[in-house]
Design an enzyme around this catalytic site. Structure first.
Site, mmCIF file in Angstrom:
data_model
loop_
_atom_site.group_PDB
_atom_site.id
_atom_site.type_symbol
_atom_site.label_atom_id
_atom_site.label_comp_id
_atom_site.label_asym_id
_atom_site.label_seq_id
_atom_site.Cartn_x
_atom_site.Cartn_y
_atom_site.Cartn_z
ATOM 1 C CD GLU A 71 86.343 62.204 18.325
ATOM 2 O OE1 GLU A 71 86.131 63.141 17.645
ATOM 3 O OE2 GLU A 71 85.085 61.724 18.490
ATOM 4 C CD GLU A 113 81.161 62.479 21.270
ATOM 5 O OE1 GLU A 113 81.314 62.475 19.775
ATOM 6 O OE2 GLU A 113 82.599 63.052 21.943
HETATM 7 O O1 AHR Z 1 79.295 64.242 18.902
HETATM 8 C C1 AHR Z 1 80.156 65.310 18.272
HETATM 9 C C2 AHR Z 1 80.739 65.201 17.972
HETATM 10 O O2 AHR Z 1 81.830 64.364 17.583
HETATM 11 C C3 AHR Z 1 81.989 65.933 19.483
HETATM 12 O O3 AHR Z 1 81.969 66.560 19.601
HETATM 13 C C4 AHR Z 1 83.177 64.940 19.317
HETATM 14 O O4 AHR Z 1 84.298 64.036 20.144
HETATM 15 C C5 AHR Z 1 82.824 64.086 17.876
HETATM 16 O O5 AHR Z 1 83.622 64.368 16.710
#
Ligand code: AHR
Length: 519
Positions: free
Chosen positions: A200, A323
Site C-alpha cells: 500500500e 489482501e
Molecule cells: O490487513 C490489515 C491492513 O489492511 C494491512 O496492514 C494493510 O495492508 C491494509 O490496509
C-alpha cells in the site's frame, strides 16, 4: 414475469442454441458446466493466507512461546497449528501489511530475550518484542507446509536491508549473512517463493505517487535476487481495488522487473470506512450491501486484468489479490487497533463468493491472501486464552481446498434474484473444477430468507454419481460460533440432491453453501 440473471456465457453453444435463445431456455436457477472449455488450472496460491504483526494475530493466535501453559510445539500453539494444517495452506504472507513497512528484520533474529523491541505504530501502539521473527516464520511455514511470501520494507527500510535479509534467508556458502543465520541455528537456507516489494505504497507504505513508487520499485526489484534455488516471484505493491491508475503507471514503468502485481480490496458492509457496522449485529439490508460490495471484487479484478493485458499481453505477470475479506467494526471491548471481529454465516458466503470470482479469472489471478489467518479481520480461527474456535470462513476454506490446482470448469449461471429495497443481486453463485476425473462443484445461495432449487447440468461430463455432498448453513444470517458454542455453524452431510439424466437438482436453504463431489 420472473427476472433471471445469466452471469457467464460460455463460448461454446449450450443445448445447441444460439446465445440469444439461451436465456429463454434456462428457467429457474441453473448452473451449466462447460466441460469442453475446461483448460485453466486454478492456482493453489489463491488459497493463501496472511499473518501480520497485528493484534492477537501472531502473538497468542499462533505463537505463545515455548514456556506458555497453552500446549505448544516450540512455541506454536498446538490446537491452532493442527486446525490450520487441515486447510493445506499453500502460501503465507508475512510480516505485513502496514507493519511490514516499519519492520527491521534484524530485530527478529538471535536469542529471543536479547531481541530489541519496537513500537507497532500502526496497530495499537503496543510494544512488539520481536519474539516471532524470521526463524519462527519459516518454522511456521514448515509446520503448515506453506510457501513463504515475505513482504520487505520499502517505506522505511533500505535496499541494503532488503539485500541482506534475502541473503540471510536464502544464501548458502560462506557469506556473512549465511554465517549469521547459521550462528542463529539454521544451517540450510530457506526458499522464499514470493517476495512482496512494498505494501500500500499509496497509503501506509509511504504516501507515494505511482510515478515515485515506480522508480523506487525498479531499484528494489533490481537488487531482489535469491542466492540459490529458483528465482523469487517478485510482487509489486499495487493499488487498492479501484486504483486502476496506480497499477497502470507501475506496469508502464516497471513491468519487466515484476512477476506479479498486487491489489487489495476489502468488503466494507456499509461502504463507509468510518462506520463499517458490527460483525454480527446487522440487519437484512446490511447483509445485502455486504454482498453488493463484495461483488465489486469482480469489477476491480476485471479492470485490473484489462490493464495487465495491455502491458503484458503474453500473460507473464500474475495478479495477486494480496489482501481480501470482510472488514467490520471490531468487537466491542476488544483492544483498539487489534481488528478483532467475529465471523458469521454471512462471512462464509463472502468467502465462497470470492473463490467463485478468483476461479473465474484464474487465467490471470495467480494468488490471493485472506486477511487474516487468526484473530484479525476475516479469520479462520479465533482464540481466547487457551480456547479456540473455527469460524464459518474456516469451513469454506476447508470445503473448497479441493479446487487447489484443479482445472476450472467454466460455468453458465442463471439465478433468481435476491431483492431488497428494489435492488437485486443474483442469489446463486457457483464454481466447479475437475482433477483426476473428480468434479467438485460449489454452489452458494446468498438469499437471506428464501430457499433455492438449483439444477446443475453436468451432462457434458459423463458423471454417474454424487460421491459426497456437504452443506454449510445456519439458522440465521448472523449465526456464528462462540467459545461456549463452537459448532453453531459447521458443515454437515447434505442429502437434498438428485442426479438424473445428467442433471443434479439440489434444494438449498437460504444462506447456504453446498459442495458436491461427483464422479
Ligand atoms: O490487513 C490489515 C491492513 O489492511 C494491512 O496492514 C494493510 O495492508 C491494509 O490496509
Amino acid at each position: 414475469m420472473k427476472k433471471f440473471f445469466v452471469l457467464a456465457i460460455s463460448s461454446v453453444l449450450l443445448f445447441g442454441c444460439a446465445p440469444g435463445q439461451r436465456e429463454a431456455e434456462l428457467e429457474g436457477n441453473v448452473v451449466v458446466l462447460d466441460f469442453a472449455a475446461a483448460e485453466q488450472e486454478i492456482s493453489e496460491y489463491i488459497y493463501g493466507h496472511f499473518a501480520e504483526h497485528l493484534g492477537r494475530g501472531i502473538y497468542e493466535g499462533i505463537w505463545v512461546g515455548p514456556d506458555s501453559d497453552i500446549p505448544n510445539v516450540n512455541g506454536f500453539r498446538t490446537d491452532v497449528i493442527e486446525a490450520l494444517q487441515k486447510l493445506n495452506i499453500p502460501v503465507l504472507r508475512w510480516p505485513g501489511g502496514c507493519f511490514a513497512d516499519t519492520y527491521n528484520w534484524r530485530n527478529g533474529i538471535g536469542p529471543r530475550d536479547q531481541r530489541p523491541t519496537m513500537v507497532n505504530t500502526f496497530w495499537g501502539g503496543i510494544v512488539e518484542n520481536n519474539h516471532f521473527g524470521t526463524h519462527e516464520f519459516f518454522e511456521l511455514c514448515e509446520l503448515l507446509g506453506a510457501e513463504a511470501y515475505v513482504n520487505v520494507n520499502v517505506g522505511s527500510g533500505s535496499v541494503r536491508e532488503m539485500i541482506e535479509w534475502i541473503e540471510y534467508m536464502t544464501a548458502d556458502g560462506d557469506g556473512p549473512m549465511a554465517k549469521l543465520r547459521r550462528a542463529n541455528g539454521q544451517e540450510e537456507p530457506w526458499d522464499v517463493k514470493f517476495l512482496g516489494i512494498g505494501n500500500e505504497m499509496w497509503g501506509c507504505g509511504g504516501q507515494m505517487t505511482p510515478e515515485t513508487f515506480s522508480q523506487i520499485y525498479r531499484t528494489y526489484a533490481h537488487f531482489a535476487r535469491q542466492y540459490g534455488g529458483p528465482e523469487m516471484i517478485r510482487i509489486a505493491a499495487g493499488g487498492y481495488g479501484d486504483h486502476y491508475n496506480w497499477n497502470d503507471v507501475l506496469l508502464a514503468n516497471a513491468a519487466p522487473l515484476m512477476d506479479g502485481i498486487s491489489i487489495h480490496y476489502y468488503t466494507i458492509p456499509t461502504g463507509d470506512w468510518g462506520n463499517k457496522s458490527a460483525a454480527t449485529g446487522f440487519c437484512d439490508s446490511l447483509y445485502f450491501s455486504s454482498f453488493r460490495n463484495a461483488k465489486l471484487m469482480e469489477t476491480h479484478v476485471q479492470r485490473h486484468i484489462e490493464i495487465l493485458d495491455t502491458h503484458d499481453p503474453d500473460n507473464r505477470i500474475g495478479l495477486y489479490v494480496a489482501e481480501w475479506g470482510i472488514w467490520t467494526d471490531q468487537e466491542p471491548g476488544s483492544v483498539p487497533g487489534f481488528l478483532y471481529q467475529q465471523n458469521s454465516m454471512r462471512d462464509a458466503l463472502i468467502a465462497s463468493l470470492h473463490f467463485d470470482i478468483f476461479h473465474k479469472y484464474a487465467e490471470r489471478i495467480r494468488g490471493a491472501n485472506i486477511a487474516q489467518m487468526v484473530n484479525v479481520l476475516q479469520a479462520m480461527i479465533l482464540t481466547d486464552g487457551p480456547r479456540m474456535l473455527l469460524t464459518p470462513t474456516y469451513h469454506v476454506f476447508n470445503m473448497y481446498q479441493v479446487h487447489q490446482n484443479a482445472t476450472k470448469i467454466p460455468l453458465t449461471i442463471q439465478s433468481e434474484p435476491f431483492t431488497i429495497n428494489g435492488e437485486s443481486l443474483p442469489s446463486i453463485t457457483a464454481t466447479a473444477s475437475i482433477k483426476d476425473g473428480i468434479v467438485n462443484i460449489g454452489v452458494s445461495n446468498i438469499h437471506a430468507t428464501e430457499a433455492r432449487e438449483v439444477v446443475i447440468d453436468v451432462s457434458g461430463g459423463n458423471l454417474s454419481q454424487v460421491a459426497n455432498a456437504i452443506i454449510l448453513t445456519a439458522s440465521a444470517i448472523n449465526s456464528h460460533n462462540t467459545f461456549d458454542n463452537p459448532n453453531v455453524v459447521a458443515p454437515t452431510e447434505f442429502a437434498a440432491y438428485q442426479l438424473e439424466g445428467g442433471k443434479i437438482t439440489i434444494t438449498m436453504p437460504p444462506h447456504s453453501i453446498v459442495k458436491l463431489k461427483v464422479n
